[in-house]
Design an enzyme around this catalytic site. Structure first.
Site, short mmCIF file in Angstrom:
data_model
loop_
_atom_site.label_atom_id
_atom_site.label_comp_id
_atom_site.label_asym_id
_atom_site.label_seq_id
_atom_site.Cartn_x
_atom_site.Cartn_y
_atom_site.Cartn_z
N HIS A 1 -0.77 5.10 7.37
CA HIS A 1 -0.12 5.35 6.09
C HIS A 1 0.40 6.79 6.01
CE1 HIS A 1 -2.79 1.90 5.20
NE2 HIS A 1 -1.77 1.53 4.43
N ASP B 1 -5.50 8.21 8.84
CA ASP B 1 -5.65 6.88 9.44
C ASP B 1 -4.56 6.57 10.45
OD1 ASP B 1 -3.37 6.13 8.00
OD2 ASP B 1 -4.44 4.81 6.63
N SER C 1 0.81 -1.22 0.00
CA SER C 1 0.00 0.00 0.00
C SER C 1 0.84 1.27 0.00
CB SER C 1 -0.95 0.02 1.20
OG SER C 1 -0.22 -0.08 2.41
#
Length: 312
Positions: free
Chosen positions: A249, A246, A82
């Site tokens: 990340h 979040d 990611s």
């Protein structure tokens, strides 16, 4: 990377660590409880990273749509998880791959085609599939950037096995005459949403993986960039700026810093760095603040190991 799955796996990871170390059930339950709490703090992500694939020109324009037969000077492909995809960025311009592509075009005066093949949630095990999927189309990159490792830690994948798989992926790319730059496992100790001492356990595993990755990448003919050593201090100093909402990340600023760190090795890989030596990273990451609870947990684990050894 699926944050909910990550922290579920973290609980099992740390529980296994405590058990294998001969730790008491108190330590086991404490660490497992911390993983449960962390899952309530870090939100579950279901979105995809923004797509910035296309052609970038030295004048700063792009992305322009790529069609077969379009002349380009450098074909840059990003593989990994990611963070490689740029999850946490609001727009494609903020993802690390696009930032690297733009900077390569600006620094070299070359036309750069960029494609991102990274998959959210991927581990080192999935790298070969990402690469093979591209090869099936008949395309071969001139330059590949790989960012992977955090999911291997949280999914309890073995350090040697994960490093070997990364090395095999680098070998696949090098065999096709691609230059390969790998950002090794980041320092998970900078994620303050994960409480201590769980955070320190994950940090140690991640740094061990990063060291193994470095050796595997170099042996396979790639270039390794120690992301843990180079990113940690900035992320600890300004977490509200470097992380996305979040709390896991990177934000646009975090990805910009990652691109800054990767760029010298990327330029050197395509013979565009020049005669000046590459920046030398620090040898040891000093990322995670040491708290009294961490010291207490170390003593607990140490006493338990001593007791087990004495009884053998």
């Amino acid at each position: 990377m699926d944050s909910n799955r990550i922290l579920r796996d973290v609980g099992a990871t740390v529980a296994a660590t405590a058990a294998s170390a001969g730790a008491s059930w108190a330590a086991y339950n404490y660490l497992n409880g911390q993983a449960t709490h962390a899952r309530t703090v870090i939100p579950h992500r279901t979105d995809d990273a923004p797509n910035g694939d296309g052609i970038y020109f030295p004048d700063g324009t792009g992305p322009h749509r790529y069609t077969r037969g379009t002349a380009v000077d450098v074909f840059l492909v990003v593989f990994g998880d990611s963070t490689a995809a740029g999850l946490g960025a609001d727009v494609a311009e903020e993802t690390p791959g696009v930032q690297v592509a733009r900077r390569v075009a600006a620094e070299t005066g070359k036309i750069v085609r960029y494609a991102n093949k990274a998959i959210v949630g991927a581990t080192s095990k999935g790298l070969a599939a990402q690469i093979d999927a591209m090869f099936i189309t008949g395309e071969r990159p001139d330059l590949a950037v790989v960012l992977v490792g955090a999911n291997d830690v949280t999914a309890r994948n073995g350090i040697r096995t994960s490093a070997r798989r990364l090395g095999e992926a680098v070998s696949l790319l090098v065999a096709q005459e691609a230059e390969v730059v790998v950002g090794t496992c980041p320092d998970l100790g900078v994620i303050t949403a994960i409480p201590q001492p769980l955070r320190t356990v994950l940090r140690r595993w991640g740094l061990s993986l990063a060291a193994a990755q470095r050796g595997a990448v170099r042996a396979a003919g790639g270039r390794a960039v120690p992301m843990a050593d180079l990113l940690a201090s900035e992320f600890l100093a300004k977490p509200e700026h470097m992380f996305s909402p979040d709390q896991y990340h990177p934000s646009a600023a975090g990805y910009a810093l990652a691109a800054d760190i990767l760029l010298p090795e990327v330029l050197a890989a395509i013979d565009e760095w020049g005669p000046t030596p590459l920046p030398q990273p620090p040898e040891v990451s000093e990322a995670v603040e040491q708290r009294r609870v961490v010291t207490r947990m170390r003593r607990l684990l140490g006493r338990t190991r001593d007791q087990v050894s004495a009884g053998e």
